[in-house]
Design a protein around this motif. Structure first.
Motif, mmCIF file in Angstrom:
data_model
loop_
_atom_site.group_PDB
_atom_site.id
_atom_site.type_symbol
_atom_site.label_atom_id
_atom_site.label_comp_id
_atom_site.label_asym_id
_atom_site.label_seq_id
_atom_site.Cartn_x
_atom_site.Cartn_y
_atom_site.Cartn_z
ATOM 1 N N VAL A 56 47.477 57.214 47.290
ATOM 2 C CA VAL A 56 47.467 56.024 46.440
ATOM 3 C C VAL A 56 47.304 56.485 44.993
ATOM 4 O O VAL A 56 46.450 57.336 44.705
ATOM 5 N N CYS A 57 48.101 55.925 44.090
ATOM 6 C CA CYS A 57 48.051 56.354 42.687
ATOM 7 C C CYS A 57 46.717 55.953 42.032
ATOM 8 O O CYS A 57 46.015 55.064 42.512
ATOM 9 N N LEU A 58 46.403 56.618 40.940
ATOM 10 C CA LEU A 58 45.147 56.364 40.225
ATOM 11 C C LEU A 58 45.050 54.920 39.744
ATOM 12 O O LEU A 58 43.973 54.326 39.743
ATOM 13 N N GLU A 59 46.173 54.340 39.340
ATOM 14 C CA GLU A 59 46.192 52.961 38.864
ATOM 15 C C GLU A 59 45.808 51.983 39.983
ATOM 16 O O GLU A 59 45.003 51.072 39.766
ATOM 17 N N CYS A 60 46.359 52.186 41.177
ATOM 18 C CA CYS A 60 46.027 51.308 42.313
ATOM 19 C C CYS A 60 44.570 51.487 42.741
ATOM 20 O O CYS A 60 43.901 50.524 43.101
ATOM 21 N N VAL A 61 44.089 52.735 42.692
ATOM 22 C CA VAL A 61 42.684 52.997 43.024
ATOM 23 C C VAL A 61 41.774 52.265 42.041
ATOM 24 O O VAL A 61 40.807 51.612 42.436
ATOM 25 N N ALA A 62 42.109 52.321 40.747
ATOM 26 C CA ALA A 62 41.303 51.652 39.719
ATOM 27 C C ALA A 62 41.336 50.137 39.914
ATOM 28 O O ALA A 62 40.307 49.468 39.807
ATOM 29 N N ASP A 63 42.526 49.584 40.191
ATOM 30 C CA ASP A 63 42.646 48.132 40.419
ATOM 31 C C ASP A 63 41.818 47.703 41.616
ATOM 32 O O ASP A 63 41.140 46.679 41.595
ATOM 33 N N SER A 64 41.869 48.499 42.681
ATOM 34 C CA SER A 64 41.118 48.184 43.897
ATOM 35 C C SER A 64 39.616 48.231 43.630
ATOM 36 O O SER A 64 38.866 47.361 44.080
ATOM 37 N N SER A 65 39.176 49.239 42.883
ATOM 38 C CA SER A 65 37.748 49.363 42.557
ATOM 39 C C SER A 65 37.286 48.200 41.696
ATOM 40 O O SER A 65 36.215 47.639 41.919
ATOM 41 N N ALA A 66 38.103 47.821 40.713
ATOM 42 C CA ALA A 66 37.746 46.704 39.833
ATOM 43 C C ALA A 66 37.680 45.404 40.618
ATOM 44 O O ALA A 66 36.767 44.600 40.431
ATOM 45 N N ALA A 67 38.635 45.204 41.520
ATOM 46 C CA ALA A 67 38.637 43.993 42.340
ATOM 47 C C ALA A 67 37.394 43.948 43.231
ATOM 48 O O ALA A 67 36.780 42.889 43.417
ATOM 49 N N GLY A 68 37.009 45.095 43.761
ATOM 50 C CA GLY A 68 35.797 45.156 44.586
ATOM 51 C C GLY A 68 34.553 44.829 43.793
ATOM 52 O O GLY A 68 33.667 44.114 44.269
ATOM 53 N N ARG A 69 34.473 45.338 42.554
ATOM 54 C CA ARG A 69 33.314 45.043 41.703
ATOM 55 C C ARG A 69 33.238 43.556 41.400
ATOM 56 O O ARG A 69 32.165 42.968 41.440
ATOM 57 N N VAL A 70 34.386 42.950 41.091
ATOM 58 C CA VAL A 70 34.412 41.513 40.798
ATOM 59 C C VAL A 70 33.975 40.726 42.024
ATOM 60 O O VAL A 70 33.153 39.808 41.932
ATOM 61 N N HIS A 71 34.498 41.097 43.192
ATOM 62 C CA HIS A 71 34.146 40.391 44.431
ATOM 63 C C HIS A 71 32.647 40.493 44.717
ATOM 64 O O HIS A 71 32.002 39.491 45.054
ATOM 65 N N ARG A 72 32.080 41.684 44.557
ATOM 66 C CA ARG A 72 30.642 41.853 44.800
ATOM 67 C C ARG A 72 29.814 41.053 43.804
ATOM 68 O O ARG A 72 28.791 40.471 44.164
ATOM 69 N N ALA A 73 30.245 40.996 42.543
ATOM 70 C CA ALA A 73 29.517 40.230 41.526
ATOM 71 C C ALA A 73 29.553 38.739 41.849
ATOM 72 O O ALA A 73 28.538 38.043 41.725
ATOM 73 N N VAL A 74 30.706 38.250 42.281
ATOM 74 C CA VAL A 74 30.833 36.831 42.644
ATOM 75 C C VAL A 74 29.943 36.506 43.842
ATOM 76 O O VAL A 74 29.237 35.487 43.857
ATOM 77 N N GLU A 75 29.944 37.373 44.850
ATOM 78 C CA GLU A 75 29.105 37.155 46.035
ATOM 79 C C GLU A 75 27.618 37.178 45.679
ATOM 80 O O GLU A 75 26.838 36.366 46.169
ATOM 81 N N LYS A 76 27.225 38.114 44.805
ATOM 82 C CA LYS A 76 25.823 38.213 44.392
ATOM 83 C C LYS A 76 25.404 36.958 43.630
ATOM 84 O O LYS A 76 24.309 36.429 43.846
ATOM 85 N N ASP A 77 26.277 36.466 42.750
ATOM 86 C CA ASP A 77 25.995 35.253 41.986
ATOM 87 C C ASP A 77 25.877 34.048 42.917
ATOM 88 O O ASP A 77 24.983 33.216 42.759
#
Length: 146
Positions: A56-77
């Motif tokens: 998986v390219c670095l760009e897709c890895v970064a997008d996936s990581s960012a999406a995961g961070r957003v999802h975890r922040a929303v769940e925590k909130d």
């Protein structure tokens, strides 16, 4: 060359011997979300891969990581808001306590139960859970017939 040490190259489909060094390609197709053909250096290093690069390219890895961070922040909130509402329903309240008095006082927040005693948030949520879902008695009441 023994067959058991050969690995399949996902880029060209060849069987390669990883002990002979990385089996490199100039271009590689991302197996991630984008699916684009990109230069090999657009993929992160991965020692166990036949070509020494991730699939998986670095760009897709970064997008996936960012999406995961957003999802975890929303769940925590959401969990924070749900807990806050539950505490309010059961008449718990937050109070500001002075930790260090003086010209520049230091404060902390304390959770008070309905009787005004300081409790931890975890203990309050456990008490609410027990109050909302009482366990059935282990020993049912038996009435003697007369």
């Amino acid at each position: 060359m023994e067959l058991k040490h050969l690995k399949h190259c996902g880029a060209c489909g060849e069987m390669v011997d990883p002990s002979a060094g990385p089996h490199t390609h100039e271009m590689k197709t991302c197996k991630g979300k984008c699916g684009k053909l990109k230069p090999a250096d657009a993929f992160g290093l991965h020692q166990s891969s036949t070509d020494g690069r991730r699939h998986v390219c670095l760009e897709c890895v970064a997008d996936s990581s960012a999406a995961g961070r957003v999802h975890r922040a929303v769940e925590k909130d959401k969990q924070f808001r749900d807990d806050k509402e539950k505490l309010k329903e059961h008449r718990y309240r937050w109070a500001r306590r002075v930790v260090q008095p003086g010209p520049d006082p230091v404060f902390r927040w304390a959770l008070l139960d309905p009787q005004g005693h300081e409790v931890t948030k975890e203990q309050a949520l456990r008490d609410i859970e027990i109050a909302e879902n009482p366990e059935p008695d282990d020993y049912p009441i038996h009435y003697e017939e007369t």
